[in-house]
Enzyme design. Structure first.
Site, short mmCIF file in Angstrom:
data_model
loop_
_atom_site.label_atom_id
_atom_site.label_comp_id
_atom_site.label_asym_id
_atom_site.label_seq_id
_atom_site.Cartn_x
_atom_site.Cartn_y
_atom_site.Cartn_z
N HIS A 46 0.83 -1.20 0.00
CA HIS A 46 0.00 0.00 0.00
C HIS A 46 0.87 1.26 0.00
O HIS A 46 0.59 2.22 -0.71
CB HIS A 46 -0.91 0.02 1.24
CG HIS A 46 -1.92 -1.08 1.25
ND1 HIS A 46 -3.27 -0.86 1.08
CD2 HIS A 46 -1.78 -2.42 1.41
CE1 HIS A 46 -3.92 -2.01 1.15
NE2 HIS A 46 -3.03 -2.97 1.36
N ASP A 87 -6.10 5.76 1.52
CA ASP A 87 -6.23 4.37 1.11
C ASP A 87 -7.68 3.95 1.30
O ASP A 87 -8.34 4.36 2.26
CB ASP A 87 -5.30 3.50 1.96
CG ASP A 87 -5.10 2.12 1.40
OD1 ASP A 87 -6.10 1.38 1.28
OD2 ASP A 87 -3.96 1.76 1.07
#
Length: 474
Positions: A20, A114
């Protein structure tokens, strides 16, 4: 002379995992190079790892801040234990993140979070700041996640591991993927009961992320146009701007992302070994930053690879093997003839190397799109989350490799490695070369991803100018 207007300020919040952090840091650098002021907020744990690796020293124009993740320092934060972050961060970090944003001398024009950090969308809304969401998975993976509740209601979830219907197509027909995705290919959380907290977490995060003003995704139109079009029915805007690493290379040839240092110490000794190998002769093997293998799984892979008689480069993290402090000596000794064992390697460079002819991968999205861009066919052995979807798409939708999910016996691995490396399936070779070309073209000036990125930058500038106008009126 009038004072020059400040650059629009963006706050980026990644989920604290290697897969990520990396793409969101590349996005940060791309935005910074587009004359936007960028602040990246990592967890304290990952910030220390970035600092140790020099990842924050060379990131000109990017500010780094950090906040706690709610877990004790000794928590491993790998493998299945990384799931603990899913629940600790929203509960523990949300108020701290809100306080951080509120105290900034330059309020952001936009927060980019995110997709599994959707609490940031709530925080932004409470502070009157627009929010965009970033998905680190494929468009197909994102689209499937948006239908998890429908799959529960249709009885496709839970998937009963080992049952006869694992290879059946879904009862609920996901538009665009009706004849592609089997029960076996659903994210691993779909093998849990419908009331399992992990499955419910993903359902809730997907629902909350749809409240964002836009979706940013690391893919490209030529690869996933039909699914991207479906995603536009959920989000007001969708910006497909991948492959992100290729976008950066397109701007600065021969230069990697200056701020995206790995959270894991990288070894480069393998590059000299690759330089000495014949063209397309090496199978590169990596199972990513979170996968853990049992000793039994490791040995089945090892025997299959050795028996294939193909050259190989195997990236084995120190914490890859469960209950093992070191790589077994028999594995080390038996690989010296044709293989090279390494730790965490510079994967983009490895995949682009002329000696590499194929990739045995967990099919994490970063690895998958880097392989697509490099023109390397894949042997997919996925473990969890969207990896199972990606591996299916690699074989069935894009013709880029072979999906061997749920298989771990040495004879099958030997056979599949031979099939991949000997180019026995011409349609894979052809598709791999064509999609590599399209991926590279997409990030060049005038390409689809380049246009989408410029539209994203313009949208952020518009948010900034709108905020300034409102403040002036007040």
């Amino acid at each position: 002379m009038a004072a020059r207007a400040p650059h629009p300020h963006i706050v980026i919040l990644p989920f604290p995992g290697q897969g990520h952090v990396k793409p969101m840091l590349i996005l940060a650098e791309l935005l910074s190079r587009s004359s936007l002021a960028v602040t990246v907020v990592n967890t304290d744990h990952n910030h220390r790892r970035l600092v140790a690796g020099g990842g924050t020293d060379t990131a000109g124009g990017i500010d780094f801040l950090s906040i706690p993740d709610g877990l004790p320092p000794e928590h491993p934060r790998i493998g299945t234990s990384v799931a603990d972050l899913l629940f600790s961060i929203p509960k523990f970090t949300k108020p701290i993140f809100k306080s951080l944003i509120s105290s900034m001398r330059r309020p952001p024009a936009c927060v980019i979070s995110d997709a599994i950090m959707s609490f940031a969308i709530d925080v932004a809304g409470e502070l009157g700041i627009p929010a965009m969401t970033f998905r680190v998975c494929s468009a197909a993976g994102c689209w499937i996640n948006s239908h998890l509740q429908h799959l529960v209601e249709a009885g496709d979830i839970p998937v009963r591991e080992g049952s006869a219907d694992m290879d059946s197509l879904l009862s609920f027909k996901i538009p665009g993927l009706e004849n592609v995705i089997r029960r076996r290919d659903l994210p691993h959380i779909c093998r849990l009961s419908p009331d399992n907290p992990y499955l419910q977490f993903e359902i809730s995060q997907t629902s909350k992320s749809s409240k964002a003003s836009a979706l940013i995704i690391n893919t490209f139109e030529e690869l996933e146009a039909p699914i991207i079009a479906h995603l536009r029915s959920i989000f007001p805007a969708v910006y497909a701007i991948g492959p992100l690493h290729a976008s950066l290379s397109s701007i600065s040839p021969n230069r990697r992302c200056s701020c995206s240092s790995s959270l894991i110490q990288t070894e480069r000794t393998c590059m000299n070994w690759l330089d000495s190998q014949p063209s397309k002769s090496v199978l590169y093997i990596s199972f990513g930053s979170l996968t853990e293998l049992t000793r039994e799984q490791l040995m089945e892979f090892w025997h299959g690879i050795i028996n294939s008689e193909k050259r190989f480069l195997w990236a084995i993290r120190p914490d890859l093997i469960i209950d093992e402090d070191e790589i077994p000596e028999e594995l080390k000794n038996s690989t010296k003839e044709r293989g090279f064992m390494a730790g965490w390697v510079p994967q983009e460079e490895v995949l682009e190397h002329e000696a590499v002819g194929g990739f045995l991968t967990h099919c994490g999205w970063n690895s998958t799109i880097e392989s697509i861009s490099a023109g390397k066919s894949m042997l997919g052995w996925p473990c969890f989350v969207d990896q199972l979807v990606n591996s299916r798409c690699v074989e069935e939708l894009w013709n880029l490799g072979i999906d061997i999910k749920d298989i771990n016996d040495r004879s099958t691995i030997e056979r599949m490695v031979r099939n991949l490396m000997e180019g026995k399936q011409e349609h894979i070779t052809k598709s791999t070369a064509e999609l590599a070309r399209l991926a590279r073209d997409s990030v060049r000036e005038g390409g689809s991803s380049h246009r989408n990125f410029m539209e994203l930058v313009q949208a952020i500038r518009l948010l900034h100018s709108t905020k300034d106008c409102l403040q002036t009126r007040e």
